[in-house]
Design an enzyme around this catalytic site. Structure first.
Site, short mmCIF file in Angstrom:
data_model
loop_
_atom_site.label_atom_id
_atom_site.label_comp_id
_atom_site.label_asym_id
_atom_site.label_seq_id
_atom_site.Cartn_x
_atom_site.Cartn_y
_atom_site.Cartn_z
CE LYS A 62 -4.06 -2.05 2.31
NZ LYS A 62 -5.02 -1.86 3.43
CE1 TYR A 71 -9.57 -2.79 0.25
CE2 TYR A 71 -8.80 -0.65 -0.52
CZ TYR A 71 -8.57 -1.85 0.14
OH TYR A 71 -7.34 -2.10 0.69
CG ASN A 76 -3.64 -2.20 6.89
OD1 ASN A 76 -3.47 -1.88 5.72
ND2 ASN A 76 -4.73 -2.81 7.31
CG HIS A 136 -5.43 -6.06 -0.34
ND1 HIS A 136 -6.68 -5.98 0.24
CD2 HIS A 136 -5.53 -7.00 -1.33
CE1 HIS A 136 -7.51 -6.82 -0.39
NE2 HIS A 136 -6.83 -7.44 -1.34
CD GLU A 168 -8.90 -8.98 -3.65
OE1 GLU A 168 -9.74 -8.61 -2.83
OE2 GLU A 168 -7.72 -9.31 -3.34
#
Ligand code: IDP
Ligand code: MG
Length: 136
Positions: A12, A52, A115, A118, A129
């Site tokens: 990310k 998302y 965080n 993913h 995905e």
């Protein structure tokens, strides 16, 4: 039962911004994941919204989509036996505060939104995905 699987991993923006992408790739390789595909890209907010979509009713959806599209990310196809579950274990809990020692989120995560990584949560979603980022 062990089954060779592929999963989608994303490094990310918070981690790419700190130049952690190579270090994180090395962790995956050391743990036996083969990086089949990888690309550094920046996506539009509308693409993040599609990615998302499962979270569209959540209060954090808008921030999440702004965040994922805020800077470069590294999307990867990781392959290993039981890759989906193995990657979830290696990533650690969503909130870095709860992530176990030695996990990527424990090591690099800044907060529940930043965080660092993913990972797909099921074999079925992994296929969707992977196709989202690597359509060929
Ligand atoms: P996961 O990434 O561990 O699969 P999900 O529940 O699928 O977690 O949530 C997707 C992403 O949305 C998380 O990685 C995190 O960045 C963000 N997120 C999840 N819960 C919250 C929250 O309560 N506040 C802010 N961001 C959240
Ligand atoms: Mg998830």
């Amino acid at each position: 039962m062990n089954k060779l699987e592929q999963t989608l991993s994303i490094i990310k923006p918070d981690a790419v911004e700190r130049n952690l992408d190579n270090e994180i790739k090395e962790i995956f390789k050391k743990k036996g994941f083969v990086i089949k595909k990888a690309k550094k890209i920046q996506i539009e907010k509308t693409e993040a919204e599609k990615f998302y979509k499962v979270h569209e009713t959540k209060p954090f959806y808008n921030d999440l989509c702004n965040y994922l599209s805020s800077g470069p990310i590294v999307a990867m196809v990781l392959e290993k036996e039981n890759a989906v579950l193995e990657n979830r274990k290696l990533m650690g809990a969503t909130n870095p505060k709860d992530a176990k020692e030695g996990t990527i989120r424990e090591k690099y995560g800044i907060s529940i939104d930043k965080n660092s990584v993913h990972g797909s949560d099921s074999v079925e979603n992994a296929k969707v995905e992977i196709n989202f980022f690597f359509k060929d």
